[in-house]
Write an enzyme that holds these catalytic residues in place. Structure first.
Site, short mmCIF file in Angstrom:
data_model
loop_
_atom_site.label_atom_id
_atom_site.label_comp_id
_atom_site.label_asym_id
_atom_site.label_seq_id
_atom_site.Cartn_x
_atom_site.Cartn_y
_atom_site.Cartn_z
N ILE A 1 0.84 -1.19 0.00
CA ILE A 1 0.00 0.00 0.00
C ILE A 1 0.88 1.25 0.00
O ILE A 1 1.84 1.34 0.77
CB ILE A 1 -0.92 0.02 1.24
CG1 ILE A 1 -1.78 -1.26 1.28
CG2 ILE A 1 -1.79 1.27 1.26
CD1 ILE A 1 -2.37 -1.57 2.63
N CYS A 2 0.54 2.17 -0.88
CA CYS A 2 1.14 3.51 -0.83
C CYS A 2 0.00 4.49 -1.10
O CYS A 2 -1.16 4.11 -1.00
CB CYS A 2 2.30 3.65 -1.82
SG CYS A 2 1.88 3.55 -3.57
N GLY A 3 0.30 5.71 -1.44
CA GLY A 3 -0.76 6.69 -1.66
C GLY A 3 -1.72 6.29 -2.77
O GLY A 3 -2.93 6.33 -2.61
#
Length: 159
Positions: free
Chosen positions: A64-66
């Protein structure tokens, strides 16, 4: 099934929600970070998860990232890894059924944790049906060709 989970700082809170959800369901989890909202570089986490999967230490990964884009690109650079960016249950299911993706990526700034939980569940409860095996093998063969070519360029040999 042993699951790796990881995020950068933009995805930390979302990762914690997903981690708790998976722990409650009894999944065997390994958290590759990050462990706070302090800034980290998403490629570092993505490479660690991809390597663990490549080495057979982990069955599947969730990154998960932005936006989910950066971790998908980074993880996909690791030889043999297929990372799929999914923000809906159908895509998450197809990532596994059609593409045998070892890593699911999501964007914490794109979807909320409740939808994320459904996406993760769709991904983890789907299993590769080998219906697209010919296509996945083409991808694997091309990757091997690129790796071999790169090694030849580095070593200066034709082996």
């Amino acid at each position: 099934m042993k699951i790796a989970i990881g995020s950068d700082h933009n995805g930390f809170n979302f990762k914690e929600e997903i981690r708790g959800f998976l722990a409650d369901k009894g999944y065997d989890l390994v958290d590759y970070g990050c462990h706070s909202c302090n800034a980290v570089d998403y490629p570092d986490v993505a490479f660690d998860v991809a390597q663990a999967i490549s080495e057979g230490k982990i069955d599947r990964g969730i990154l998960i990232c932005g936006t989910g884009i950066g971790v998908a690109i980074a993880a996909g650079k690791y030889p043999g890894i297929r990372a799929a960016l999914c923000h809906d249950t159908y895509s998450a299911e197809r990532a596994q059924l059609s593409n045998n993706a070892q890593i699911l990526t999501m964007g914490a700034q794109i979807i909320g944790p409740e939808v994320g939980k459904k996406v993760v569940e769709a991904y983890l409860t789907s299993h590769w049906a080998k219906g697209s095996e010919r296509k996945v093998n083409k991808i694997n063969d091309k990757e091997k060709e690129f790796v071999k070519q790169s090694l030849q360029e580095v070593t200066g040999s034709d082996n």
